[in-house]
Design an enzyme around this catalytic site. Structure first.
Site, PDB file in Angstrom:
ATOM      1  N   GLY A 110     -42.092  29.068  62.425  1.00 10.92           N
ATOM      2  CA  GLY A 110     -41.551  29.388  63.752  1.00 10.92           C
ATOM      3  C   GLY A 110     -41.965  30.750  64.276  1.00 10.92           C
ATOM      4  O   GLY A 110     -41.787  31.047  65.457  1.00 10.92           O
ATOM      5  N   GLN A 150     -27.566  42.511  81.520  1.00  8.20           N
ATOM      6  CA  GLN A 150     -26.673  43.205  80.571  1.00  8.20           C
ATOM      7  C   GLN A 150     -27.009  44.689  80.622  1.00  8.20           C
ATOM      8  O   GLN A 150     -27.698  45.227  79.768  1.00  8.20           O
ATOM      9  CB  GLN A 150     -26.857  42.619  79.181  1.00  8.20           C
ATOM     10  CG  GLN A 150     -26.421  41.147  79.143  1.00  8.20           C
ATOM     11  CD  GLN A 150     -26.630  40.521  77.790  1.00  8.20           C
ATOM     12  OE1 GLN A 150     -26.253  41.084  76.776  1.00  8.20           O
ATOM     13  NE2 GLN A 150     -27.238  39.352  77.777  1.00  8.20           N
ATOM     14  N   HIS A 186     -32.347  43.266  88.395  1.00 13.73           N
ATOM     15  CA  HIS A 186     -30.917  43.150  88.723  1.00 13.73           C
ATOM     16  C   HIS A 186     -30.323  44.506  89.094  1.00 13.73           C
ATOM     17  O   HIS A 186     -29.642  44.637  90.100  1.00 13.73           O
ATOM     18  CB  HIS A 186     -30.174  42.535  87.539  1.00 13.73           C
ATOM     19  CG  HIS A 186     -28.715  42.394  87.805  1.00 13.73           C
ATOM     20  ND1 HIS A 186     -28.223  41.534  88.755  1.00 13.73           N
ATOM     21  CD2 HIS A 186     -27.642  43.027  87.263  1.00 13.73           C
ATOM     22  CE1 HIS A 186     -26.909  41.632  88.786  1.00 13.73           C
ATOM     23  NE2 HIS A 186     -26.536  42.528  87.896  1.00 13.73           N
ATOM     24  N   LYS A 198     -18.238  39.489  99.601  1.00 20.92           N
ATOM     25  CA  LYS A 198     -18.053  38.548  98.482  1.00 20.92           C
ATOM     26  C   LYS A 198     -17.158  39.158  97.423  1.00 20.92           C
ATOM     27  O   LYS A 198     -17.302  40.327  97.081  1.00 20.92           O
ATOM     28  CB  LYS A 198     -19.437  38.254  97.883  1.00 20.92           C
ATOM     29  CG  LYS A 198     -19.437  37.341  96.693  1.00 20.92           C
ATOM     30  CD  LYS A 198     -20.859  36.983  96.289  1.00 20.92           C
ATOM     31  CE  LYS A 198     -21.323  37.727  95.062  1.00 20.92           C
ATOM     32  NZ  LYS A 198     -22.594  37.275  94.518  1.00 20.92           N
ATOM     33  N   ASP A 216     -31.178  36.315  98.059  1.00 20.40           N
ATOM     34  CA  ASP A 216     -30.510  36.959  96.921  1.00 20.40           C
ATOM     35  C   ASP A 216     -31.545  37.229  95.822  1.00 20.40           C
ATOM     36  O   ASP A 216     -32.681  36.767  95.910  1.00 20.40           O
ATOM     37  CB  ASP A 216     -29.392  36.048  96.391  1.00 20.40           C
ATOM     38  CG  ASP A 216     -28.285  36.837  95.697  1.00 20.40           C
ATOM     39  OD1 ASP A 216     -28.414  38.065  95.534  1.00 20.40           O
ATOM     40  OD2 ASP A 216     -27.281  36.217  95.297  1.00 20.40           O
ATOM     41  N   GLY A 255     -25.506  28.665  91.278  1.00 17.92           N
ATOM     42  CA  GLY A 255     -25.645  28.245  92.675  1.00 17.92           C
ATOM     43  C   GLY A 255     -24.348  28.401  93.457  1.00 17.92           C
ATOM     44  O   GLY A 255     -24.322  28.184  94.671  1.00 17.92           O
ATOM     45  N   GLY A 256     -23.291  28.801  92.768  1.00 14.71           N
ATOM     46  CA  GLY A 256     -21.970  28.920  93.414  1.00 14.71           C
ATOM     47  C   GLY A 256     -21.993  29.850  94.625  1.00 14.71           C
ATOM     48  O   GLY A 256     -21.433  29.522  95.676  1.00 14.71           O
ATOM     49  N   THR A 257     -22.656  30.981  94.490  1.00 13.62           N
ATOM     50  CA  THR A 257     -22.710  31.959  95.585  1.00 13.62           C
ATOM     51  C   THR A 257     -23.369  31.346  96.821  1.00 13.62           C
ATOM     52  O   THR A 257     -22.851  31.424  97.933  1.00 13.62           O
ATOM     53  CB  THR A 257     -23.520  33.195  95.131  1.00 13.62           C
ATOM     54  OG1 THR A 257     -22.926  33.717  93.953  1.00 13.62           O
ATOM     55  CG2 THR A 257     -23.556  34.261  96.207  1.00 13.62           C
TER      56      THR A 257
END
Ligand code: R5P
Length: 279
Positions: A33, A90, A122, A183, A209, A215-217
């Site tokens: 691996g 993070q 981010h 939001k 965005d 996908g909620g936003t």
């Protein structure tokens, strides 16, 4: 010379078509691996392109192995282009004992690479953890070009105040107005949205965005815009980190969903390759 890692195989043909000199590389796995990498050809100034989406850890290790191989070959200058930077969310310790994961990855890459180019990080401030030169790119031009014919006299919106700059950058390229939603995240899966300070009635709207995950936003924003009388609702994001079922959920709620190809997905319709070639 450009070396394409496993996290950018989907970009290789376009990189070559746009004039990038693609270097040879052999990548495979040992029976246990572990990854095997062999970079072919001469190494002088090299740009290594690879996103670190799932399997993130494997893509990150591969970037380190490629960096090590190139240094071994005597590369003078190494630049990493990591269109989607895994672990970027993070960026702080929320519970005692946690790492700042983005810092760990940036420091590791800094062992080999002189420069790091990322797209729509981010939290752009976290680039300071990279010891060399760090650059955060936002594909405003590519997003604007993709939607320019569809929007008419529309408006560009960010799903929250923090993303307002993104909407502004795209709107500026299109010569359109922009604004943002208010939001409030109630839980990891629930988002409360408040109306925008712009009249969307009868107008086409593009919501921009950085990331679409569940996908909620976007679904909330789109539904709200419909209630407010928006004409067509388009959705764009730099990174399509889609959770199971997210593409379908968002696609059902909007007129069109398009993300860039920092991550290969069925809706990665906007290319960042021209921006990479321009670097
Ligand atoms: C939040 O800070 C980000 O900018 C996105 O709005 C968020 O990651 C989108 O997540 P979801 O698609 O799960 O609503």
């Amino acid at each position: 010379m450009i070396v394409v890692g496993s996290g950018a195989i989907h970009l290789r043909d376009e990189l070559a078509a746009l004039g990038g000199e693609i270097g040879g590389i052999e990548i495979r796995k040992f029976p246990d691996g572990e990854k095997y990498v062999r970079v072919l050809g001469d190494a002088g100034e090299v740009t290594v392109v690879s996103s670190t989406f799932f399997p993130q850890d494997e893509h990150i290790i591969e970037l380190l192995l490629i960096g090590d191989a190139l240094r071994e070959k005597g590369a003078e200058k190494l630049r990493a282009v990591v269109p989607y930077f895994g672990y970027s969310r993070q960026d702080r310790v929320s519970k005692e004992g946690e790492p700042v994961s983005v810092r760990a990855v940036m420091r590791a890459l800094g062992l080999y690479y002189d420069e790091l180019y990322v797209f729509d990080l981010h939290n752009p401030e976290t680039l300071r953890f990279f010891p060399g030169k760090g650059v955060n790119l936002f594909p405003a031009r590519a997003i604007a070009e993709y939607f320019s014919e569809k929007l008419g006299d529309g408006v560009v919106l960010a799903p929250d105040k923090g993303a307002r700059g993104r909407a502004g950058a795209v709107a500026e390229k299109l010569g359109l107005a922009y604004s943002h939603f208010e939001k409030k995240r109630i839980s990891p899966t629930e988002v409360e949205m408040k109306p925008v300070d712009v009249d969307v009635g009868g107008r086409n709207v593009l919501i921009v965005d950085d990331i679409i995950s569940t996908g909620g936003t976007m679904v909330k924003a789109a539904n709200l815009l419909r209630e407010m009388g928006a004409k067509k609702v388009f959705v764009a994001a730099t990174h399509g980190v889609f959770a199971e079922g997210a593409i379908e959920r968002v696609s059902k709620a909007v007129d069109e969903l398009a993300v860039t190809n920092t991550i290969p997905t069925p809706v990665s319709r906007i290319s960042i390759v021209p921006e990479i070639v321009r670097l």
